[in-house]
Design an enzyme around this catalytic site. Structure first.
Site: not given
Length: 112
Positions: A9-11, A14
């Site tokens: 969920r963390c940019s 990712r």
């Protein structure tokens, strides 16, 4: 082998994962679902050469809700991260006997 403590969920997590996947095989550990033990956190801190508080998301709600303080003893903070992995800053990448935080994501290239 490259290992990443990853939160999809963390940019930043990712982006970091995309960088390390280009460099070889990666073990993706979704640390929120598979929390690191206190021993694993201690090893990560040793490799990172930082105090426990620097691996923590001190501005996030769980830190405050648990009544934690930046001045708490290392053992208290490490135990809290093992019990509440959402406290752990992300992502953490391990490779070649070293570790680094993927903040910014390009920082991980230094250990690959």
């Amino acid at each position: 082998m490259i290992t990443i403590w990853h939160n999809p969920r963390c940019s930043k997590s990712r982006q970091t994962l995309a960088l390390v996947e280009d460099k070889g095989d990666v073990i993706v550990r979704r640390y929120l679902d598979d929390a690191p033990s206190e021993a694993e956190i201690r090893e990560a801190l040793s490799l990172l050469a930082i105090p426990a508080v620097d691996l923590m998301r001190v501005k996030d709600k769980p830190f405050k809700e648990l009544g934690l303080s930046k001045s708490d003893p290392e053992d208290v903070l490490i135990k809290a991260m093992a019990e509440t992995p959402a406290l752990i800053e992300r992502p953490v990448v391990f490779a070649n006997g070293k570790a680094t935080l993927g903040r910014p994501p390009e920082q991980v290239l230094d250990i690959l």
